[in-house]
Design a protein around this motif. Structure first.
Motif, PDB file in Angstrom:
ATOM      1  N   GLY A  30       0.735  -1.282   0.027  1.00 25.42           N
ATOM      2  CA  GLY A  30      -0.019   0.013   0.065  1.00 25.42           C
ATOM      3  C   GLY A  30       0.880   1.175  -0.002  1.00 25.42           C
ATOM      4  N   ARG A  31       2.188   1.249  -0.026  1.00 26.64           N
ATOM      5  CA  ARG A  31       3.131   2.322  -0.321  1.00 26.64           C
ATOM      6  C   ARG A  31       3.065   2.961  -1.582  1.00 26.64           C
ATOM      7  NH1 ARG A  31       8.090  -0.812   0.939  1.00 26.64           N
ATOM      8  NH2 ARG A  31       9.195   1.270   0.130  1.00 26.64           N
ATOM      9  N   LEU A  32       2.644   2.092  -2.399  1.00 23.59           N
ATOM     10  CA  LEU A  32       2.557   2.676  -3.872  1.00 23.59           C
ATOM     11  C   LEU A  32       1.366   2.340  -4.714  1.00 23.59           C
ATOM     12  CD1 LEU A  32       4.575   4.241  -6.178  1.00 23.59           C
ATOM     13  CD2 LEU A  32       5.431   1.883  -6.821  1.00 23.59           C
ATOM     14  N   ARG A  33       0.818   3.156  -5.466  1.00 17.10           N
ATOM     15  CA  ARG A  33      -0.471   2.803  -6.348  1.00 17.10           C
ATOM     16  C   ARG A  33       0.129   2.115  -7.294  1.00 17.10           C
ATOM     17  NH1 ARG A  33      -4.590   8.098  -5.910  1.00 17.10           N
ATOM     18  NH2 ARG A  33      -5.032   8.060  -3.772  1.00 17.10           N
ATOM     19  N   GLU A  34      -0.857   1.046  -8.018  1.00 15.90           N
ATOM     20  CA  GLU A  34      -0.414   0.383  -9.211  1.00 15.90           C
ATOM     21  C   GLU A  34       0.067   1.381 -10.361  1.00 15.90           C
ATOM     22  OE1 GLU A  34      -1.589  -3.633 -11.613  1.00 15.90           O
ATOM     23  OE2 GLU A  34      -2.719  -2.963  -9.548  1.00 15.90           O
ATOM     24  N   ARG A  35      -0.907   2.462 -10.699  1.00 18.74           N
ATOM     25  CA  ARG A  35      -0.810   3.271 -11.626  1.00 18.74           C
ATOM     26  C   ARG A  35       0.647   3.969 -11.602  1.00 18.74           C
ATOM     27  NH1 ARG A  35      -3.917   5.997 -15.417  1.00 18.74           N
ATOM     28  NH2 ARG A  35      -2.568   7.183 -16.605  1.00 18.74           N
ATOM     29  N   ALA A  36       0.924   4.390 -10.481  1.00 21.00           N
ATOM     30  CA  ALA A  36       2.202   5.161 -10.217  1.00 21.00           C
ATOM     31  C   ALA A  36       3.349   4.404 -10.400  1.00 21.00           C
ATOM     32  CB  ALA A  36       2.465   5.707  -8.674  1.00 21.00           C
ATOM     33  N   ALA A  37       3.390   3.071 -10.033  1.00 21.96           N
ATOM     34  CA  ALA A  37       4.285   1.912 -10.414  1.00 21.96           C
ATOM     35  C   ALA A  37       4.575   1.888 -11.818  1.00 21.96           C
ATOM     36  CB  ALA A  37       3.974   0.825  -9.490  1.00 21.96           C
ATOM     37  N   GLU A  38       3.320   1.775 -12.486  1.00 25.65           N
ATOM     38  CA  GLU A  38       3.467   1.743 -14.022  1.00 25.65           C
ATOM     39  C   GLU A  38       4.288   2.942 -14.547  1.00 25.65           C
ATOM     40  OE1 GLU A  38      -0.372   1.150 -15.356  1.00 25.65           O
ATOM     41  OE2 GLU A  38      -0.608  -0.876 -14.459  1.00 25.65           O
ATOM     42  N   ASP A  39       3.787   4.362 -14.197  1.00 27.27           N
ATOM     43  CA  ASP A  39       4.241   5.347 -14.609  1.00 27.27           C
ATOM     44  C   ASP A  39       5.816   5.613 -14.350  1.00 27.27           C
ATOM     45  OD1 ASP A  39       1.755   6.221 -15.464  1.00 27.27           O
ATOM     46  OD2 ASP A  39       1.503   7.513 -13.667  1.00 27.27           O
ATOM     47  N   LEU A  40       6.307   4.903 -13.302  1.00 29.57           N
ATOM     48  CA  LEU A  40       7.660   5.216 -12.958  1.00 29.57           C
ATOM     49  C   LEU A  40       8.507   4.016 -13.793  1.00 29.57           C
ATOM     50  CD1 LEU A  40       7.674   4.993  -9.043  1.00 29.57           C
ATOM     51  CD2 LEU A  40       8.426   6.712 -10.302  1.00 29.57           C
ATOM     52  N   GLY A  41       7.707   3.029 -14.261  1.00 28.54           N
ATOM     53  CA  GLY A  41       8.650   2.025 -15.281  1.00 28.54           C
ATOM     54  C   GLY A  41       9.540   1.017 -14.830  1.00 28.54           C
ATOM     55  N   HIS A  42      10.042   1.044 -13.259  1.00 30.83           N
ATOM     56  CA  HIS A  42      10.990   0.119 -12.791  1.00 30.83           C
ATOM     57  C   HIS A  42      10.352  -1.081 -12.102  1.00 30.83           C
ATOM     58  CE1 HIS A  42      13.184   3.807 -13.069  1.00 30.83           C
ATOM     59  NE2 HIS A  42      12.635   4.507 -12.282  1.00 30.83           N
ATOM     60  N   GLU A  43      10.951  -2.242 -12.400  1.00 26.52           N
ATOM     61  CA  GLU A  43      10.282  -3.385 -11.819  1.00 26.52           C
ATOM     62  C   GLU A  43      10.802  -3.651 -10.331  1.00 26.52           C
ATOM     63  OE1 GLU A  43      10.849  -7.140 -14.207  1.00 26.52           O
ATOM     64  OE2 GLU A  43       9.311  -6.372 -15.798  1.00 26.52           O
ATOM     65  N   SER A  44      12.248  -3.168 -10.324  1.00 26.86           N
ATOM     66  CA  SER A  44      12.894  -3.145  -9.024  1.00 26.86           C
ATOM     67  C   SER A  44      14.150  -2.205  -9.123  1.00 26.86           C
ATOM     68  CB  SER A  44      13.445  -4.692  -8.870  1.00 26.86           C
ATOM     69  OG  SER A  44      14.620  -4.921  -9.850  1.00 26.86           O
ATOM     70  N   LEU A  45      14.453  -2.006  -7.798  1.00 26.46           N
ATOM     71  CA  LEU A  45      15.478  -0.776  -7.693  1.00 26.46           C
ATOM     72  C   LEU A  45      16.609  -1.545  -6.706  1.00 26.46           C
ATOM     73  CD1 LEU A  45      13.405   2.371  -6.836  1.00 26.46           C
ATOM     74  CD2 LEU A  45      14.591   1.700  -8.890  1.00 26.46           C
ATOM     75  N   PRO A  46      18.067  -1.025  -6.843  1.00 26.39           N
ATOM     76  CA  PRO A  46      19.025  -1.663  -6.140  1.00 26.39           C
ATOM     77  C   PRO A  46      18.973  -1.234  -4.727  1.00 26.39           C
ATOM     78  CG  PRO A  46      19.794   0.213  -7.557  1.00 26.39           C
ATOM     79  CD  PRO A  46      18.446  -0.073  -8.008  1.00 26.39           C
ATOM     80  N   ASP A  47      18.996  -2.087  -3.751  1.00 28.83           N
ATOM     81  CA  ASP A  47      18.751  -1.794  -2.389  1.00 28.83           C
ATOM     82  C   ASP A  47      19.991  -2.214  -1.558  1.00 28.83           C
ATOM     83  OD1 ASP A  47      17.997  -1.672   0.433  1.00 28.83           O
ATOM     84  OD2 ASP A  47      16.029  -2.685   0.072  1.00 28.83           O
ATOM     85  N   ALA A  48      20.828  -1.289  -0.969  1.00 28.33           N
ATOM     86  CA  ALA A  48      22.304  -1.572  -0.459  1.00 28.33           C
ATOM     87  C   ALA A  48      22.016  -2.222   1.065  1.00 28.33           C
ATOM     88  CB  ALA A  48      22.756  -0.179  -0.251  1.00 28.33           C
ATOM     89  N   ASP A  49      20.878  -2.064   1.719  1.00 32.16           N
ATOM     90  CA  ASP A  49      20.480  -2.993   2.789  1.00 32.16           C
ATOM     91  C   ASP A  49      21.466  -2.168   3.814  1.00 32.16           C
ATOM     92  OD1 ASP A  49      19.353  -4.567   4.870  1.00 32.16           O
ATOM     93  OD2 ASP A  49      20.686  -6.394   4.012  1.00 32.16           O
ATOM     94  N   VAL A  50      22.373  -2.878   4.165  1.00 31.89           N
ATOM     95  CA  VAL A  50      23.173  -2.299   5.235  1.00 31.89           C
ATOM     96  C   VAL A  50      24.584  -1.429   4.854  1.00 31.89           C
ATOM     97  CG1 VAL A  50      22.423  -3.901   7.190  1.00 31.89           C
ATOM     98  CG2 VAL A  50      24.807  -4.429   5.688  1.00 31.89           C
ATOM     99  N   THR A  51      24.815  -1.505   3.702  1.00 32.72           N
ATOM    100  CA  THR A  51      26.092  -0.696   3.220  1.00 32.72           C
ATOM    101  C   THR A  51      25.999   0.644   3.458  1.00 32.72           C
ATOM    102  OG1 THR A  51      26.340  -2.410   1.341  1.00 32.72           O
ATOM    103  CG2 THR A  51      27.537  -0.306   1.324  1.00 32.72           C
ATOM    104  N   ALA A  52      26.991   1.250   4.084  1.00 40.00           N
ATOM    105  CA  ALA A  52      26.952   2.593   4.261  1.00 40.00           C
ATOM    106  C   ALA A  52      27.194   3.524   3.076  1.00 40.00           C
ATOM    107  CB  ALA A  52      28.274   3.094   5.277  1.00 40.00           C
ATOM    108  N   PRO A  53      26.546   4.588   2.787  1.00 38.13           N
ATOM    109  CA  PRO A  53      26.715   5.421   1.537  1.00 38.13           C
ATOM    110  C   PRO A  53      28.055   5.625   1.100  1.00 38.13           C
ATOM    111  CG  PRO A  53      24.974   6.179   2.992  1.00 38.13           C
ATOM    112  CD  PRO A  53      25.613   5.091   3.727  1.00 38.13           C
ATOM    113  N   PRO A  54      29.077   6.041   2.145  1.00 40.98           N
ATOM    114  CA  PRO A  54      30.497   6.404   1.492  1.00 40.98           C
ATOM    115  C   PRO A  54      31.189   5.235   1.324  1.00 40.98           C
ATOM    116  CG  PRO A  54      29.955   7.628   3.478  1.00 40.98           C
ATOM    117  CD  PRO A  54      28.779   6.580   3.460  1.00 40.98           C
ATOM    118  N   ASP A  55      30.817   4.007   1.866  1.00 40.89           N
ATOM    119  CA  ASP A  55      31.563   2.795   1.365  1.00 40.89           C
ATOM    120  C   ASP A  55      31.004   2.399  -0.222  1.00 40.89           C
ATOM    121  OD1 ASP A  55      32.831   2.415   3.679  1.00 40.89           O
ATOM    122  OD2 ASP A  55      31.293   1.114   4.581  1.00 40.89           O
ATOM    123  N   ALA A  56      29.834   2.721  -0.588  1.00 41.88           N
ATOM    124  CA  ALA A  56      29.609   2.590  -1.785  1.00 41.88           C
ATOM    125  C   ALA A  56      30.210   3.321  -2.887  1.00 41.88           C
ATOM    126  CB  ALA A  56      28.106   2.978  -2.247  1.00 41.88           C
TER     127      ALA A  56
END
Length: 350
Positions: A30-56
């Motif tokens: 329920g965080r994202l409407r299905e129509r909004a997901a279609e407009d964005l056009g991404h099936e998935s996005l990279p998720d760094a989980d616990v990696t600190a940003p500067p380490d990336a």
């Protein structure tokens, strides 16, 4: 900005985590409407989980330095740009990146220009390298530009904190060399930037100034500030400003490189990593009127990489062997404030 002599992009690195955040999960929760997901056009996005940003950023920098065949000890300047929280308050992530890389001689500088930060940092390092003193003029000077962002919950919802843009985690890096060397992947011919501070309120809205981050809301909510701005101004001022800015930075970048939009050497245009609908409505029509070059959308699998879109675009060009030798590409970037940038790079003839 036109470098007085060619600046070499010795190498470019893009580091993406293995984890993925699924659009279908965001819709089911329920965080994202299905129509909004279609407009964005991404099936998935990279998720760094616990990696600190500067380490990336460090990971991406190692990729770029290894590809360039250069040790970090030779770096004279290091600029790190970011959009979102880097892991600590009152702290310099640029110095952390320099320390982790083993670059004690590099001047670490943080660049905070939100989503356009990577392009701004690249422009800064390019200008800085041009100030070589006479004692160093006999050998090439090296600079490094890095970006990194991790859009972690609960403070940021990568799928629903903004309109028309979804955010992916990752790090980018570009090694710059002046003067350019024969083996450099690309030549940086020009950097053009245009700002419209009248639009800064789009990311402030009617919110009061807060004493600390997220003191007003538990989550970053760019939708709320944009709604407040649109209620007063409507969509036309931004639409007009965006088209004017795209045309301005493109014309300036081409002119500084001694080219025109119809130049047969211009073969590719790299788009910023925005949602599909945003690109279709706000970017593609403008660019299609101006250039015949192939438009490249590298963002379907990554989403918007915060400050890293421009540098990631360079990394993807290098990885694909684009453009062909003797040809050129434009790389676009844009971010809150608002600021737009356009880089013109050329593939050297071997």
């Amino acid at each position: 900005m036109r470098p007085t002599e060619p600046v070499g992009i010795a190498a470019a690195g893009l580091w993406l985590p293995e984890g993925r955040s699924l659009a279908s999960d965001a819709v089911a929760a329920g965080r994202l409407r299905e129509r909004a997901a279609e407009d964005l056009g991404h099936e998935s996005l990279p998720d760094a989980d616990v990696t600190a940003p500067p380490d990336a950023a460090v990971h991406a920098a190692h990729l770029a330095l290894d590809a360039a065949g250069e040790p970090a000890e030779r770096l004279a300047v290091l600029a790190h740009a970011w959009m979102y929280h880097q892991g600590h308050d009152l702290w310099s992530p640029a110095h952390y990146v320099a320390r982790r890389l083993g670059a004690p001689r590099a001047l670490p500088v943080g660049v905070q220009q939100v989503c356009n930060g990577g392009a701004a940092a690249l422009g800064f390092v390019t200008a800085w390298l041009a100030t070589a003193n006479s004692a160093e003029a006999s050998r090439p000077r090296l600079g490094l530009v890095t970006t990194a962002d991790r859009f972690a919950e609960p403070g940021f919802d990568r799928w629903a904190s903004d309109y028309g843009v979804a955010y992916g985690d990752g790090g980018t890096a570009v090694v710059l060399r002046r003067p350019a060397a024969p083996g450099d992947a690309l030549l940086l011919r020009s950097v053009a930037t245009y700002a419209d501070p009248e639009l800064e309120e789009m990311h402030r809205g009617t919110d009061p100034f807060m004493p600390a981050a997220r003191d007003l809301r538990e989550r970053v909510d760019m939708r709320a500030t944009k709604r407040a701005w649109l209620r007063v101004n409507g969509v036309e001022p931004f639409t007009t400003a965006n088209e004017r800015a795209i045309r301005t930075v493109m014309a300036e970048a081409l002119a500084d490189a001694g080219m025109t939009a119809s130049d047969p050497r211009l073969s590719h245009v790299v788009l910023p990593r925005f949602g599909a609908k945003t690109l279709t409505e706000s970017w593609l029509p403008v660019l299609a009127q101006c250039v015949d070059a192939q438009l490249l959308d590298f963002g379907r699998a990554t989403g918007h990489l915060g400050a890293g879109d421009a540098l990631a675009g360079l990394a993807d060009l290098v990885r694909r062997g684009l453009p062909a030798p003797g040809h050129a590409a434009l790389v676009f970037s844009a971010g809150a404030g608002f600021t737009w940038s356009c880089l013109l790079v050329e593939s050297p003839r071997r």
